[in-house]
Design a protein around this motif. Structure first.
Motif, mmCIF file in Angstrom:
data_model
loop_
_atom_site.group_PDB
_atom_site.id
_atom_site.type_symbol
_atom_site.label_atom_id
_atom_site.label_comp_id
_atom_site.label_asym_id
_atom_site.label_seq_id
_atom_site.Cartn_x
_atom_site.Cartn_y
_atom_site.Cartn_z
ATOM 1 N N ARG A 34 0.828 -1.211 0.000
ATOM 2 C CA ARG A 34 0.000 0.000 0.000
ATOM 3 C C ARG A 34 0.859 1.255 0.000
ATOM 4 O O ARG A 34 0.559 2.226 -0.692
ATOM 5 C CB ARG A 34 -0.955 -0.007 1.188
ATOM 6 N N GLU A 35 1.950 1.257 0.772
ATOM 7 C CA GLU A 35 2.830 2.427 0.814
ATOM 8 C C GLU A 35 3.492 2.670 -0.536
ATOM 9 O O GLU A 35 3.636 3.816 -0.963
ATOM 10 C CB GLU A 35 3.886 2.252 1.901
ATOM 11 N N LEU A 36 3.922 1.606 -1.207
ATOM 12 C CA LEU A 36 4.544 1.770 -2.520
ATOM 13 C C LEU A 36 3.596 2.390 -3.537
ATOM 14 O O LEU A 36 4.018 3.126 -4.423
ATOM 15 C CB LEU A 36 5.034 0.422 -3.054
ATOM 16 N N LEU A 37 2.322 2.100 -3.394
ATOM 17 C CA LEU A 37 1.334 2.665 -4.314
ATOM 18 C C LEU A 37 0.794 4.005 -3.829
ATOM 19 O O LEU A 37 -0.085 4.590 -4.454
ATOM 20 C CB LEU A 37 0.193 1.678 -4.544
ATOM 21 N N GLY A 38 1.296 4.493 -2.698
ATOM 22 C CA GLY A 38 0.940 5.824 -2.234
ATOM 23 C C GLY A 38 -0.200 5.902 -1.240
ATOM 24 O O GLY A 38 -0.709 6.983 -0.963
ATOM 25 N N PHE A 39 -0.594 4.771 -0.688
ATOM 26 C CA PHE A 39 -1.667 4.753 0.311
ATOM 27 C C PHE A 39 -1.066 4.720 1.712
ATOM 28 O O PHE A 39 0.005 4.161 1.912
ATOM 29 C CB PHE A 39 -2.545 3.512 0.138
ATOM 30 N N GLN A 84 -9.244 2.087 -6.816
ATOM 31 C CA GLN A 84 -8.211 2.993 -6.307
ATOM 32 C C GLN A 84 -6.832 2.376 -6.473
ATOM 33 O O GLN A 84 -5.865 3.058 -6.814
ATOM 34 C CB GLN A 84 -8.452 3.320 -4.838
ATOM 35 N N VAL A 85 -6.735 1.071 -6.232
ATOM 36 C CA VAL A 85 -5.462 0.361 -6.387
ATOM 37 C C VAL A 85 -5.015 0.427 -7.841
ATOM 38 O O VAL A 85 -3.859 0.713 -8.142
ATOM 39 C CB VAL A 85 -5.574 -1.100 -5.894
ATOM 40 N N LYS A 86 -5.945 0.181 -8.757
ATOM 41 C CA LYS A 86 -5.618 0.197 -10.184
ATOM 42 C C LYS A 86 -5.163 1.589 -10.632
ATOM 43 O O LYS A 86 -4.169 1.730 -11.351
ATOM 44 C CB LYS A 86 -6.826 -0.244 -10.997
ATOM 45 N N ALA A 87 -5.864 2.628 -10.200
ATOM 46 C CA ALA A 87 -5.500 3.998 -10.572
ATOM 47 C C ALA A 87 -4.132 4.376 -10.006
ATOM 48 O O ALA A 87 -3.315 5.000 -10.701
ATOM 49 C CB ALA A 87 -6.566 4.975 -10.094
ATOM 50 N N ALA A 88 -3.882 4.001 -8.766
ATOM 51 C CA ALA A 88 -2.591 4.300 -8.148
ATOM 52 C C ALA A 88 -1.465 3.562 -8.857
ATOM 53 O O ALA A 88 -0.385 4.117 -9.078
ATOM 54 C CB ALA A 88 -2.620 3.929 -6.667
ATOM 55 N N TYR A 89 -1.713 2.317 -9.241
ATOM 56 C CA TYR A 89 -0.707 1.543 -9.959
ATOM 57 C C TYR A 89 -0.378 2.201 -11.297
ATOM 58 O O TYR A 89 0.792 2.358 -11.651
ATOM 59 C CB TYR A 89 -1.174 0.108 -10.184
ATOM 60 N N ALA A 142 3.265 3.480 -12.055
ATOM 61 C CA ALA A 142 3.963 2.784 -13.137
ATOM 62 C C ALA A 142 4.415 3.787 -14.193
ATOM 63 O O ALA A 142 5.525 3.687 -14.725
ATOM 64 C CB ALA A 142 3.063 1.723 -13.748
ATOM 65 N N TRP A 143 3.581 4.760 -14.502
ATOM 66 C CA TRP A 143 3.948 5.778 -15.468
ATOM 67 C C TRP A 143 5.116 6.622 -14.946
ATOM 68 O O TRP A 143 6.055 6.921 -15.682
ATOM 69 C CB TRP A 143 2.742 6.672 -15.776
ATOM 70 N N GLU A 144 5.065 6.993 -13.673
ATOM 71 C CA GLU A 144 6.117 7.825 -13.088
ATOM 72 C C GLU A 144 7.466 7.120 -13.044
ATOM 73 O O GLU A 144 8.505 7.761 -13.162
ATOM 74 C CB GLU A 144 5.738 8.247 -11.668
ATOM 75 N N SER A 145 7.462 5.812 -12.861
ATOM 76 C CA SER A 145 8.717 5.095 -12.671
ATOM 77 C C SER A 145 9.099 4.194 -13.846
ATOM 78 O O SER A 145 10.023 3.392 -13.712
ATOM 79 C CB SER A 145 8.629 4.251 -11.391
ATOM 80 N N HIS A 146 8.420 4.331 -14.974
ATOM 81 C CA HIS A 146 8.718 3.453 -16.106
ATOM 82 C C HIS A 146 10.144 3.707 -16.592
ATOM 83 O O HIS A 146 10.545 4.847 -16.823
ATOM 84 C CB HIS A 146 7.723 3.673 -17.251
ATOM 85 N N PRO A 147 10.933 2.641 -16.748
ATOM 86 C CA PRO A 147 12.344 2.795 -17.121
ATOM 87 C C PRO A 147 12.575 3.526 -18.447
ATOM 88 O O PRO A 147 13.602 4.182 -18.614
ATOM 89 C CB PRO A 147 12.856 1.358 -17.211
ATOM 90 N N SER A 191 5.076 -3.070 -9.541
ATOM 91 C CA SER A 191 4.307 -4.140 -10.184
ATOM 92 C C SER A 191 3.998 -5.264 -9.204
ATOM 93 O O SER A 191 2.898 -5.829 -9.202
ATOM 94 C CB SER A 191 5.068 -4.688 -11.388
ATOM 95 N N GLU A 192 4.969 -5.584 -8.353
ATOM 96 C CA GLU A 192 4.757 -6.617 -7.339
ATOM 97 C C GLU A 192 3.699 -6.173 -6.327
ATOM 98 O O GLU A 192 2.838 -6.962 -5.924
ATOM 99 C CB GLU A 192 6.070 -6.928 -6.626
ATOM 100 N N ALA A 193 3.750 -4.913 -5.935
ATOM 101 C CA ALA A 193 2.758 -4.383 -4.995
ATOM 102 C C ALA A 193 1.362 -4.447 -5.602
ATOM 103 O O ALA A 193 0.404 -4.845 -4.936
ATOM 104 C CB ALA A 193 3.105 -2.938 -4.623
ATOM 105 N N TYR A 194 1.259 -4.106 -6.865
ATOM 106 C CA TYR A 194 -0.038 -4.156 -7.533
ATOM 107 C C TYR A 194 -0.564 -5.584 -7.623
ATOM 108 O O TYR A 194 -1.726 -5.841 -7.346
ATOM 109 C CB TYR A 194 0.060 -3.539 -8.929
#
Length: 80
Positions: free
Chosen positions: A7-12, A22-27, A31-36, A55-58
């Motif tokens: 939850r913390e990794l996804l910002g909750f 909410q989980v899907k939107a946060a992911y 994912a967009w912010e940290s895409h390599p 991705s693992e958190a999601y």
């Protein structure tokens, strides 16, 4: 991965109860912010590592298994 960490990794907040939408939107946002592909070559390794963690958190939270287990554990703590 533990639910609080996911939850913390996804910002909750750790004690929050996010809905699947909410989980899907946060992911998607994280994912967009940290895409390599968005980083220069010298920063790709760090971005890739963070992207894999997100991705693992999601995957932990999307199935609901992780959430169901965590919520039931929290409930058991409250009644004991």
């Amino acid at each position: 991965m533990q639910g609080d960490e996911a939850r913390e990794l996804l910002g909750f907040p750790p004690s929050s109860h996010p809905t699947p939408s909410q989980v899907k939107a946060a992911y998607k946002r994280k994912a967009w912010e940290s895409h390599p592909d968005r980083f220069p070559p010298h920063e790709k390794f760090c971005a890739e590592s963070k992207f894999k963690l997100i991705s693992e958190a999601y995957s932990c939270l999307k199935a609901g298994n992780c959430l169901a287990i965590i919520y039931s554990m929290e409930y058991l703590k409250q009644i004991n």
